[in-house]
Design an enzyme around this catalytic site. Structure first.
Site, PDB file in Angstrom:
ATOM      1  N   TYR B 106       1.133  -1.044  -0.200  1.00 44.32           N
ATOM      2  CA  TYR B 106      -0.233   0.253  -0.413  1.00 44.32           C
ATOM      3  C   TYR B 106       1.475   0.994  -0.021  1.00 44.32           C
ATOM      4  CZ  TYR B 106      -3.857   3.537   2.105  1.00 44.32           C
ATOM      5  OH  TYR B 106      -4.501   4.824   1.787  1.00 44.32           O
ATOM      6  N   ASP B 147      -2.296  -1.937  -4.040  1.00 50.82           N
ATOM      7  CA  ASP B 147      -2.534  -0.332  -4.522  1.00 50.82           C
ATOM      8  C   ASP B 147      -1.206   0.922  -4.642  1.00 50.82           C
ATOM      9  OD1 ASP B 147      -3.127   2.622  -4.004  1.00 50.82           O
ATOM     10  OD2 ASP B 147      -4.096   2.453  -3.032  1.00 50.82           O
TER      11      ASP B 147
END
Lengths: 258, 258
Positions: B106, B147
């Site tokens: 992330y 992400d």
DNA sequence: GCGAGTTCGG
DNA sequence: CCGAACTCGC
């Protein structure tokens, strides 16, 4: 005519429960307390779709009262308790439904004691006393109902000894309730069931509902001419067990031939 | 083997959506980002009941990553991105599933620019670059997914001109992505669909999903030996339209004979 | 816009 | 324990 009172503890968060209960019980008149919604955020549309007209007095974050009626002509009499123009809290709504006056109240909680909040509660109860005297003197049928935040007697709480210093049970507050009874009002549910344990509130904490650790603080005060019509009443206790329920229980009476 | 990545934006608030999607798509491996839950509040029981084992790195309020696997032996390799012992943010999880290394990341968002947060993003991407170099040099099959908070090219956002000064699109950040590609990694979805518009994120505001105002920021980087196995992939776009959905869309690839 | 935290009131 | 409002991050 079935008349109910329900402290919803947030009318928007409670909407699914409220609508389900209305659908099941279909009371003609419903008094709500603790809307916790500003005037413009009351869910009027959903209430209308459930078959009820609504009159309400909102307030941001706290308090707020409403009266819902099913196919009945309802006229607003006053939206505040007289006696203190500076009082900003939305705790009183008085309407006329045909010849019946219905007063929806949310008495201040008053904790902690002693303190400002308790003083405010006592003053509010004095103002209620004066207004109740006016109402009962009219000689017309009147119901005062709602969350009184008063435990009338030791029989109305699971462990009275725990509430000795609580604003819901202190002598001054119980005396205020008795003073109303002395004016001629009748405690509707206690009148119907003189010896039963009836609770209308179970704390959210410590699994109060599962332990039956409740208290009776939501009441119906009836003016004398209504007593002959009072045949039954009760609490919809199971609603307290529903998902996302209020800490209060819907409470109701039924008046015959009215 | 179907491998998915999904920034859930709160694993507890997203649980109904996550479970419904897992039930429908049944990926063997799922990388989650933005758990927004402390280690002890990850919903392990519900995930287990859905048929997945879980390994996760939680953090209060923000960040947090997890890898879910279905009937696969999974070994934790590391729970933090090397290169800065003082970094407290839960953004990296590396596991081994049989012979396949799966890295769930992330990447910091980095807005606003310029500023501390942008600096932290750039440093984090440098550390990722170093770790990716190590991983690809191993010569073993590795997937880095999650992400990335990077819009790789102008074709990966609905209106590139709006994002000129955005931390997801600034040249330094896109260069960081290209540097990874230069190491030998393949952008899995773009490899499969060189000319398609693929979005993995739609903002909550201004009805971004309805306007198709999206961007592609969730990626799969595949080490060379995986390319022959890569046959299909996609985004489960309809999930973005579900009640209480994340702002990200579940994204997946399928590796054959692995 | 939405999730998670905090604070307040109950 | 729970609802509402506020703050923060994205």
């Amino acid at each position: 005519m079935k008349i109910a009172t329900y402290n919803v503890n947030g009318v928007n968060g409670r909407l699914p429960v409220l609508l389900k209960w209305l659908e099941e019980e279909k009371p003609e008149v419903v008094c709500l307390q603790e809307l916790k919604a500003p005037q413009e955020k009351f869910p009027e549309q959903e209430i209308l779709e459930a078959g009820y007209q609504a009159i309400w007095v909102g307030q941001k974050s706290w308090n707020g009262v409403a009266i819902l009626t099913k196919d009945l002509n309802t006229e607003v009499i006053r939206t505040a308790l007289p006696g203190d123009e500076s009082d900003e809290q939305s705790r009183y709504l008085e309407v006329k439904i045909s010849d019946l006056t219905v007063v929806c109240i949310y008495v201040p909680n008053g904790n902690p004691t002693p303190g400002e909040k308790y003083d405010y509660k006592l003053k509010w109860l004095e103002r209620l006393d004066a207004q109740a005297e006016l109402l009962i003197s009219s000689g017309k049928p009147v119901i005062i109902t709602g969350d009184f935040n008063i435990i009338p007697t030791e029989s109305d709480v699971y462990k009275p000894e725990k509430y000795i210093k609580d604003a819901l049970f202190l002598p001054e507050v119980r005396t205020a309730f008795q003073n109303l009874i002395a004016q001629g009002w009748t405690d509707g549910l206690r009148h119907l069931y003189p010896a039963e344990t009836i609770y209308t509130f179970y704390d959210y904490f410590r699994k109060a509902y599962e332990r039956n650790a409740g208290m009776r603080i939501d009441h119906f005060l009836l003016s004398p001419e209504l007593i002959p019509h009072l045949k039954t009443g009760g609490v919809d206790k199971e609603v307290r067990g529903w998902e996302k329920s209020s800490d209060h229980v819907p409470t109701w009476i039924e008046l015959e031939n009215l």
